[in-house]
Every structure is written in C-alpha cells, then in structure tokens.
Design a protein around this motif. Sequence first.
Motif, mmCIF file in Angstrom:
data_model
loop_
_atom_site.group_PDB
_atom_site.id
_atom_site.type_symbol
_atom_site.label_atom_id
_atom_site.label_comp_id
_atom_site.label_asym_id
_atom_site.label_seq_id
_atom_site.Cartn_x
_atom_site.Cartn_y
_atom_site.Cartn_z
ATOM 1 N N GLY A 31 0.817 -1.214 0.000
ATOM 2 C CA GLY A 31 0.000 0.000 0.000
ATOM 3 C C GLY A 31 0.845 1.255 0.000
ATOM 4 N N ARG A 32 1.880 1.289 0.820
ATOM 5 C CA ARG A 32 2.780 2.456 0.845
ATOM 6 C C ARG A 32 3.474 2.642 -0.504
ATOM 7 N NH1 ARG A 32 3.847 0.429 6.063
ATOM 8 N NH2 ARG A 32 5.711 -0.619 5.300
ATOM 9 N N VAL B 113 0.966 4.203 -2.954
ATOM 10 C CA VAL B 113 0.753 5.610 -2.594
ATOM 11 C C VAL B 113 1.941 6.447 -3.057
ATOM 12 C CG1 VAL B 113 0.604 7.207 -0.642
ATOM 13 C CG2 VAL B 113 -0.837 5.173 -0.700
ATOM 14 N N MET C 151 1.691 6.950 -6.828
ATOM 15 C CA MET C 151 0.638 7.897 -7.199
ATOM 16 C C MET C 151 1.024 9.333 -6.835
ATOM 17 S SD MET C 151 -1.694 6.504 -8.908
ATOM 18 C CE MET C 151 -2.866 7.833 -8.893
ATOM 19 N N GLU C 152 1.662 9.518 -5.698
ATOM 20 C CA GLU C 152 2.042 10.866 -5.289
ATOM 21 C C GLU C 152 3.148 11.441 -6.160
ATOM 22 O OE1 GLU C 152 2.879 10.491 -1.149
ATOM 23 O OE2 GLU C 152 0.781 10.780 -0.583
#
Length: 75
Positions: free
Chosen positions: A27-28, A31, A34-35
């Motif tokens: 998950g990290r 993220v 995407m960031e």
Amino acid sequence: MALTDTTHTTAPISLGKIFAAPFQAIGRFFVAIMESNSRIKRVDALNAMSDEQLAARGLRREDIVRHVFGDYMHL
C-alpha cells in the motif's frame, strides 16, 4: 556491591502484524507511485486555486479530475 540487570523484555509480536506487514508495504508503495505522478501534482495545483481562478481557466472544481485525466482515462 553493584547490581546489574541482565534481563531484557520486549513486547510480543502479534500474528496479525506479521500478516499485515506485506500488505502495508504494498500500500505504501502504490501511494508513493501515485504521489509522484505528474498528473496528481497537476490536480493538487488546480485544487489549491480559488473558484474564481478556476473559472478564469474555464474549469469548475468538480471537473478538475476529468480535465487532467480525460485523455488518459477517456472520461
């Protein structure tokens, strides 16, 4: 006479944390991807503008994602 404590206690590791760790890492990772995406940065920049500034560009706040990702996702 000196007293030395040689015992060291640690909190027990729960089985749930062991099984959740890989999923949290994945998950990290997503993220972070995407960031770092330039389109996300563009959405953030447009969201930071006031409604008047968006109107001057011919945009409404609810149309920002469609404007930025329109060619990519065929929105």
